[in-house]
Structure formats: C-alpha cells, structure tokens
Design an enzyme around this catalytic site. Structure first.
Site, PDB file in Angstrom:
ATOM      1  N   GLY A   1      -6.627  51.063  26.873  1.00  0.00           N
ATOM      2  CA  GLY A   1      -6.904  50.286  25.519  1.00  0.00           C
ATOM      3  C   GLY A   1      -6.637  48.842  25.730  1.00  0.00           C
TER       4      GLY A   1
ATOM      5  N   GLY B   1     -12.159  49.245  30.493  1.00  0.00           N
ATOM      6  CA  GLY B   1     -10.805  48.777  30.072  1.00  0.00           C
ATOM      7  C   GLY B   1     -10.504  48.179  29.071  1.00  0.00           C
ATOM      8  N   GLY B   2     -10.411  48.709  28.124  1.00  0.00           N
ATOM      9  CA  GLY B   2     -10.092  48.270  26.681  1.00  0.00           C
ATOM     10  C   GLY B   2     -11.095  47.660  25.990  1.00  0.00           C
TER      11      GLY B   2
ATOM     12  N   CYS C   1      -7.517  59.320  39.358  1.00  0.00           N
ATOM     13  CA  CYS C   1      -6.604  59.784  38.273  1.00  0.00           C
ATOM     14  C   CYS C   1      -5.335  59.675  38.607  1.00  0.00           C
ATOM     15  CB  CYS C   1      -7.138  61.311  38.087  1.00  0.00           C
ATOM     16  SG  CYS C   1      -6.267  61.979  36.835  1.00  0.00           S
TER      17      CYS C   1
ATOM     18  N   ILE D   1     -11.992  49.752  35.634  1.00  0.00           N
ATOM     19  CA  ILE D   1     -10.958  50.250  36.200  1.00  0.00           C
ATOM     20  C   ILE D   1     -10.689  51.659  35.567  1.00  0.00           C
ATOM     21  CG2 ILE D   1     -10.130  48.165  37.100  1.00  0.00           C
ATOM     22  CD1 ILE D   1      -8.051  47.877  34.925  1.00  0.00           C
ATOM     23  N   ASN D   2      -9.905  52.448  36.494  1.00  0.00           N
ATOM     24  CA  ASN D   2      -9.113  53.524  35.987  1.00  0.00           C
ATOM     25  C   ASN D   2      -8.025  53.182  35.238  1.00  0.00           C
ATOM     26  OD1 ASN D   2      -8.132  56.257  35.215  1.00  0.00           O
ATOM     27  ND2 ASN D   2      -9.358  57.020  37.013  1.00  0.00           N
TER      28      ASN D   2
ATOM     29  N   ASN E   1     -14.000  60.444  40.999  1.00  0.00           N
ATOM     30  CA  ASN E   1     -12.781  60.094  40.345  1.00  0.00           C
ATOM     31  C   ASN E   1     -11.636  59.860  41.585  1.00  0.00           C
ATOM     32  OD1 ASN E   1     -10.509  59.749  39.105  1.00  0.00           O
ATOM     33  ND2 ASN E   1     -10.830  61.446  37.503  1.00  0.00           N
TER      34      ASN E   1
ATOM     35  N   GLY F   1     -13.603  53.445  26.471  1.00  0.00           N
ATOM     36  CA  GLY F   1     -12.648  54.676  26.481  1.00  0.00           C
ATOM     37  C   GLY F   1     -11.851  54.757  25.247  1.00  0.00           C
TER      38      GLY F   1
END
Lengths: 256, 303
Positions: free
Chosen positions: B217, B243-244, B130, B191-192, B127, B265
């Site tokens: 989201g 990513g969403g 973050c 992606i983060n 990570n 996520g």
C-alpha cells in the site's frame, strides 16, 4: 455501468448501543436483487482507513432507489462512518457476494431466520421476501443484552418474532439455539447469520436434519474475490472465498 | 504514436500498467469490471508445482496507509493454471507475466519450465521474496549467491525472459540485484512486501494467524522508490517498479526513480478500476510534466 459509486446518505440514526442504521441512495440499488449480499464501503477519500469496510445489506428499496445497512460502530472505519450526516456521500462498491437462495422454498413451508447481533440485518430483507412469497416466517433474534436489541418491531410486520438475550434482560435468557429447543419451534428451512459460535451451534443441531443456509464473516481486503484473504474450507476440502462464493453457504457446506 | 507504449525483454506493452501478482488472481474477478485488454499485462498469481491451500485466517490486517497480508501462496498448482486459467486469458490482447514460486530450487525450475511454454506467457517473474511461506520464497531472495544460482537454473529452462522479484527485507538490495543480473536475469521487478506485524490489543496476540505478514500500500511507496533508485544506478537490465502505486503521478514518479514499467497491487483492492483509471489519466500527467512519451521518463531522477 461502474459497480463503484458515490452514494448519498439519506438518513443515519443510532438504533441500539453502538448500532447504526444508515440509508443510502443511488443507482447501484438497481443491481441489488438478493438478500444476504453485501457492499464494500470506502469511508474516506484519504488513505486512512485504506481498505473498504464490508457491510451486509439489510433492506433493498428499488422504487426509492435506496438501500439500508445496519452496522456496529466498533473499529475506526465504522466509527468514522457513524459520524457522517445525511446529504454526505460515501463510496460504495457492490452489491457483492452470493446471497441467500430462496427459490427452492415451497409456499407451504415454514422458514426460521436466525440472527445473532450484527448478523440480524440481512435477515430483515429475507423476512420481507419470504413474507411476500407467502411463507410462514419465524425470526429468532439473539443479542447480548436488552440495550443491544434492534428491529424487533420491524421484523414483526413480516414474521413471528422471538428475542433471546444472553443475560436475560429481554425475552428468553440464553442463546438462539437454546430458544429454538426450549420453545419447540418447528420449521422446514433454517437461515442463519451471526457469530461463528452461533453458526456452529446451528450446524451441530440442524446440519443433518434440516435444509438451510448460513452466512459467514471473515476479514476481507478486496471483497471481490481477488486477494484470497477471506477464505474458508469446504467439507470436500476445497477452499472457498467468503466474499465471492459466500458469504452465504449451504448448511453443512463449510467446515466449522 | 502511442505515448504510453513501453518495450522490455519479451514484453511489448501498449501501456506500462500491470496488476501485481497476488492482487489480481488470474484476472477473472476483474473481467467483471472492465475489459482486461486495456491493461499493459497481468502478473498472475504465483504458481507452485502442487496446489497450495495457503495460510489460516485472518490473512489480512490493516495498517496506517497500508495493509499486511499473509495469504501464503494459495493456488491451484501450475498444471491447473496452464489448463484452466491461462486459456481464459487468451481471449484478451494481453501478454502474461507468470509468477513462479517454490519450496526448493527444483520446484522453481519445474514450474518455470512448464509455465513458460504456455502460448500467452511472455515473461516469468520469479518470486524469491514472498515473506509468508515457511519454505522457499524469501529464503531465495535474501542471499545473493542463492538468488544467482536460482536465476541461472531458471534461465536454462525458461522459454521466455526471466524477471526476478526482489525483496526489500534485505540489508543491501543492490547486491542481490547485481547478482541476479550477472546470473542472466532479463529484468528485475521490485519491491515485494515489507515484513511486518500487528497485535490484537485485547489478547496481545498477532492479528494475522501467520504471525507476520507483508506490508503493502501507499505506506511503502518511498521505500520502493529509494530501492528502485539505487538498483537503477547499479544494473543495466530494466526494472518493473511496484510498491504503493495508486495514481498516474505515482507511475511517473516510479519512472523517475528508474522503472520501465510498473505494477499496481493494493490499489486494486480499494478501487477495482484502479489500473484503468491510472491508464486513462497518464497522458494528462505526461502533458503536465512535459514528457512526449512515458519511456522518456525512465531514470529522469538520475539526469
């Protein structure tokens, strides 16, 4: 069985300023056993509002397969919910969280239930259960003003009811803790749900001398303990999740 | 033939659906909802060397089609995770991807070395992206040289393949991707979250106690797809895309862009059954778009 279900709106009505009572029907009710738990509601199927809205359970009726919630239409999600009509469906996840433990209460003990504003609803199921257990129940319900007061008559069926309003427009003028002091109410257990200032006042006044439980509120995302958004700190320094270990904690357990 | 099976370094997955790190704890909460063995893998919550309490609350704020979070890597520390959380997950037929974070290069290396030895950890996700901690995290993910140096150091100590989790909060994500590939990364996850803010309309103060937070989201899906698309063209190591993602169609779209597996996520917060619902629907979606098996769809947008 899935813990997520589309439940049908049996009825919805306005019971005070911006306060709505909604009755929902569906099999998830059969899993509701404890006062003080909550459900997480997906208001719309579309991506906005994206997150569910946590709302406390006010009354459980397993015979009718129904439960009642009372909420304040304040943000966009709850405003949308308030526009829903009976017959429509909403997606419910629950019941969630750890509710009020009432097993330790002896039959000859007096229990005071303290609700502030939108913290009043979970106390209703509590009042019912304690009344059924044979306990003396005192309900102290605090609101901002007379137009905000709800469920006074409903509580009277199960409890001795005291109303406090901050502006004095109904009942006692002042907050719930002042009311308890002024009226010299005596009790063995105290259960509270309401704004943080109210919980802090209860903790300060009764934290050392009485037994009881407090129900907390915090911004949540998942409601099931996975995201760690709604944490609070315990007095032992450890973190707890309001949605999982809570929303109900023992009096004195949470650092306020 | 299992149409959903995918093969990546260290990971033979029965399906490509992986709950994303930080959105699934260590699996315990979701085990109350379904059998975790149904998942492809789990990216467990980030581990740091010492326990962390995370940021003050509020830690989340909603946005149109998304949410901001600033949890701040709350976790019990790598030793407790190895002692209590990973053994719990051993009961499931599930390779684990362990997410590793730190304030310093030394901390990353320490955590990576320890956790990569756990029997069910089959890959690491580093990570370096973050956005919610003051030290470490994103500081390692926005400079190609620093990211490469960290990758190299972790590769030296890790017992399992190493995936680097990239931040979208950079000018040129391809440059970082190429740098970590050259430094020996076995794969990329991306992606983060995107750095964002919201303000309280009455007070004018940020809603999040941390001030800023990471946006996730469906709102970020096109950003993720674009970045995966660009990185896929530039590197030869596999990409786990995220990513969403909310639906089985989303999964296929991420494969089109270049993903070889995906992470889910925020959708887990809205529907605890999101991952299994997606897995159940994937065969139907493959039929609809004419793919015999999912792995054939990787990079379809580039063909």
């Amino acid at each position: 069985m899935r813990k997520v279900q589309n439940m049908t709106i049996v009825s919805q009505r306005s019971i005070a300023k911006n306060i709505y009572e909604i009755v929902l029907s569906g099999d998830l009710v059969q899993g509701m056993f404890q006062a003080g738990q909550f459900v997480n509601i997906k208001i719309n199927e579309v991506a906005y509002p994206l997150l569910r809205r946590p709302i406390s359970i006010c009354e459980i009726n397993q015979t009718l397969n129904q439960f009642t919630m009372i909420y304040r239409a304040e943000g966009e999600g709850t405003k949308l919910l308030s526009q829903k009509k009976s017959g429509e469906q909403v997606n419910i996840l629950g019941p969630l969280g750890t509710g009020f433990d009432i097993d330790e209460i002896q039959q000859d003990e007096t229990v005071i239930l303290v609700g502030g504003g939108i913290g009043v609803p979970p106390m209703y199921e509590m009042a019912k259960r304690l009344h059924a257990k044979g306990n003396k129940v005192i309900a102290v319900l605090g609101f901002a003003s007379s137009c905000d007061v709800f469920y006074e008559e409903e509580f009277k069926v199960y409890a001795e009811v005291h109303i406090a309003t901050m502006d004095g427009s109904q009942g006692f003028k002042g907050n719930v803790v002042q009311l308890i002091n002024e009226k010299n109410l005596t009790f063995d257990w105290i259960y509270g749900c309401g704004p943080k200032v109210m919980l802090e006042a209860i903790e300060r006044q009764f934290g050392q001398t009485k037994k009881g439980y407090l129900s907390f509120e915090e911004r949540m995302a998942c409601g099931i303990g996975a995201c760690y958004a709604c944490v609070c700190q315990r007095n032992d320094g450890k973190m707890a999740r309001v949605c999982k270990e809570g929303p109900v904690f023992k009096l004195g357990e949470v650092l306020l | 033939m299992n149409r959903l099976a995918v093969e990546l370094p260290g990971l033979s997955l029965k399906n490509p659906v992986i709950p994303a790190s930080g959105c699934f704890g260590f699996g315990r909460e979701f085990a109350e909802y379904y059998d975790l063995s149904r998942l492809g893998s789990i990216m467990i919550k980030a581990a740091t060397d010492e326990a962390r309490v995370g940021n003050p609350t509020p830690r989340v704020a909603e946005t149109p089609g998304g949410m901001l979070n600033a949890i701040g890597l709350q976790n019990p520390g790598v030793d407790k995770i190895i002692e209590h959380e990973l053994p719990f997950l051993e009961q499931y037929d599930l390779p684990i991807i362990a997410n590793v974070a730190g304030k310093t290069l030394d901390e990353y290396v320490t955590v990576a070395k320890k956790i990569s030895k756990a029997p069910n950890v089959k890959a690491l996700e580093i990570n370096i992206s973050c956005p919610n901690v003051k030290e470490g995290g994103i500081a390692f993910g926005t400079d190609a040289n620093v990211a490469a140096e960290l990758t190299k150091a972790i590769k030296e100590v890790s017992s399992v393949p190493v995936y680097i989790k990239l931040s979208p909060n950079v000018t040129n994500v391809v440059e970082i991707a190429k740098a970590v590939e050259s430094a020996g990364a076995d794969g990329i996850t991306m992606i983060n979250t995107l750095l964002g803010m919201r303000f309280d309309m009455k007070t004018g103060k940020p809603i999040l106690a941390n001030g800023t937070g990471g946006l996730s989201g469906p709102a970020i899906k096109p950003v993720a797809l674009r970045m995966i698309h660009d990185v896929y063209k530039a590197v030869n190591i596999p990409i786990i895309g995220m990513g969403g993602i909310e639906t089985a169609e989303d999964v296929l779209e991420f494969f089109y862009a270049g993903a070889s597996a995906v992470a889910v996520g925020t959708a887990n917060f809205i529907n605890p059954y999101a991952c299994v619902d997606i897995i159940d629907r994937l065969p139907e979606v493959l039929d609809k778009y004419g793919f015999e098996k999912l792995s054939d769809a990787t990079g379809f947008a580039h063909k």
